[in-house]
Write an enzyme that holds these catalytic residues in place. Sequence first.
Site, mmCIF file in Angstrom:
data_model
loop_
_atom_site.group_PDB
_atom_site.id
_atom_site.type_symbol
_atom_site.label_atom_id
_atom_site.label_comp_id
_atom_site.label_asym_id
_atom_site.label_seq_id
_atom_site.Cartn_x
_atom_site.Cartn_y
_atom_site.Cartn_z
ATOM 1 N N ASP A 93 0.861 -1.239 -0.080
ATOM 2 C CA ASP A 93 0.015 -0.016 -0.147
ATOM 3 C C ASP A 93 0.876 1.155 0.123
ATOM 4 O OD1 ASP A 93 0.764 -0.647 2.770
ATOM 5 O OD2 ASP A 93 -0.637 1.091 3.590
ATOM 6 N N ASP A 153 7.811 4.319 -1.492
ATOM 7 C CA ASP A 153 7.351 3.697 -0.172
ATOM 8 C C ASP A 153 5.929 2.993 -0.339
ATOM 9 O OD1 ASP A 153 6.733 3.243 2.615
ATOM 10 O OD2 ASP A 153 6.260 5.303 3.203
ATOM 11 N N GLU A 187 0.201 -0.969 5.541
ATOM 12 C CA GLU A 187 1.064 -0.723 6.523
ATOM 13 C C GLU A 187 1.128 0.810 6.836
ATOM 14 O OE1 GLU A 187 5.199 0.922 7.959
ATOM 15 O OE2 GLU A 187 3.859 1.546 6.326
ATOM 16 N N GLU A 188 0.684 1.523 6.053
ATOM 17 C CA GLU A 188 0.624 3.002 6.169
ATOM 18 C C GLU A 188 -0.438 3.403 7.132
ATOM 19 O OE1 GLU A 188 2.598 5.053 5.336
ATOM 20 O OE2 GLU A 188 3.680 4.167 3.497
ATOM 21 N N ASP A 210 11.888 -1.311 3.883
ATOM 22 C CA ASP A 210 10.929 -0.366 3.905
ATOM 23 C C ASP A 210 11.753 1.037 4.597
ATOM 24 O OD1 ASP A 210 8.627 1.018 3.804
ATOM 25 O OD2 ASP A 210 7.696 0.145 5.667
ATOM 26 N N HIS A 392 5.692 9.928 1.045
ATOM 27 C CA HIS A 392 4.312 10.481 1.449
ATOM 28 C C HIS A 392 4.204 11.798 0.838
ATOM 29 C CE1 HIS A 392 4.106 7.875 5.255
ATOM 30 N NE2 HIS A 392 4.656 7.254 4.188
HETATM 31 ZN ZN LIG Z 1 6.873 2.155 4.082
#
Ligand SMILES: [Zn+2]
Length: 429
Positions: A93, A153, A187-188, A210, A392
């Site tokens: 994700d 990411d 995960e986010e 990651d 992000h």
């Molecule tokens: Zn990540």
Amino acid sequence: MAPFTSPLAEELAPDLLDRFQRYVRVDTQSRRDGNGSSPSTPGQLDLSRMLVDELRAAGLEDAELDDNGYVMATLPGTVEGDAPVVGLIAHVDTSPDAPGKGVEPIVHRDYDGGPIELPRNDTVLDPAAMPELAGKEGHDIVTSSGDTLLGADDKAGVAEIMAAVAHLAAHPEVPRPTLRIGFTPDEEIGQGASRFDVARFGARCAYTLDGSTIGELQDETFTGAEAVVTIHGVEVHPGFATGKLVNPIRLAGRVLAALPAELTPERTSGREGFIHPYEFSGTAGTATIRAIVRDFDDERLAEHVAVLRRLAEEVVATEPRAVLEVAVREQYPNMRRFLDERPEVTAAAEEAIRREGLEPRRVPIRGGTDGSRLSEMGLPTPNLFTGGHEYHSVREWASVQEMAAAAAVVVRLAGVWAERWDGAAPRPS
Ligand SMILES: [Zn+2]
């Protein structure tokens, strides 16, 4: 053109970049209000199904997607005996905090070191404001088109694992332990490890890909807690309120004003923790403050929570008719305490990074990763770099040379574990 860290990295790069560009085009943004379904969004399953197909095409015949959106697959080992099973994990994700639909990656070959102007939204990557980009002359830099995140990411991590595993599958003459591959959803939004079946995964330890900066190896995260402070007042029509009304919003404002000014994310760094109110809501009857509390040291974390609780109690005690509730829950633990019990796990990663010609950099993460929860759940899981940066945001970027270095580290990691088991080094406990 920037040199690759090794001929192996250079060999892995074309396949890696091809996969990366394919994966980032799939909209896999997770959402916080996913109503408890796993994965929180159907787009994640599109990528997960693609990964199952590609794993099978690479020869990992047992690759499968489970009902909660987790992909697992096995690459059988090539060394004799009961070598430990080693896991490799990345999340499919992307962050809900920047647009994730319609990602169109651009590869800026042989970066000239100047500002990179993207075609949409006047987005500019300026090395003067982005220290990590400065010094990357000659790298092949991958960006979005300026109006979305890139998704490095963690699709950089996904692509690195896939390229490394495909390489190992095609080279059975290279010693390796049995590898278990895990691609996780959500995960986010803090749910990546929630439904991870550690027993079914069946690995002795694992590595998430990651992280970010080349050479980084992370074996320490914050311990995270959330505190919810609720104040109930007395709601009365303001025209008839004299001597009766108790305004919970005003009380909550005094609590916020009383918090230690130095204990904030913007005034702390390194190993310092903080109290961070991140959401406030209130009516004339009830006010709620939501805060995250972080520290690397569990005792100091408990002190921060105690400070918040005491200040709220002191403020609310000035108004006997107001009622206070403070609810605290742990979000994730510092993985260090679990990894310290299994030093060979981090040591193997350091050795693999050195074999790629890099100096390992052990940096505590001012946040959590899937590995924090997984380590607590009995699967020791430090985190490795991926070569992605500015996560992000629409300025997210990744270096092909650094991503290739990460993929090469994965191949070397398999070699380190296989060798240890062949008696070249002390047998891990
Ligand atoms: Zn990540």
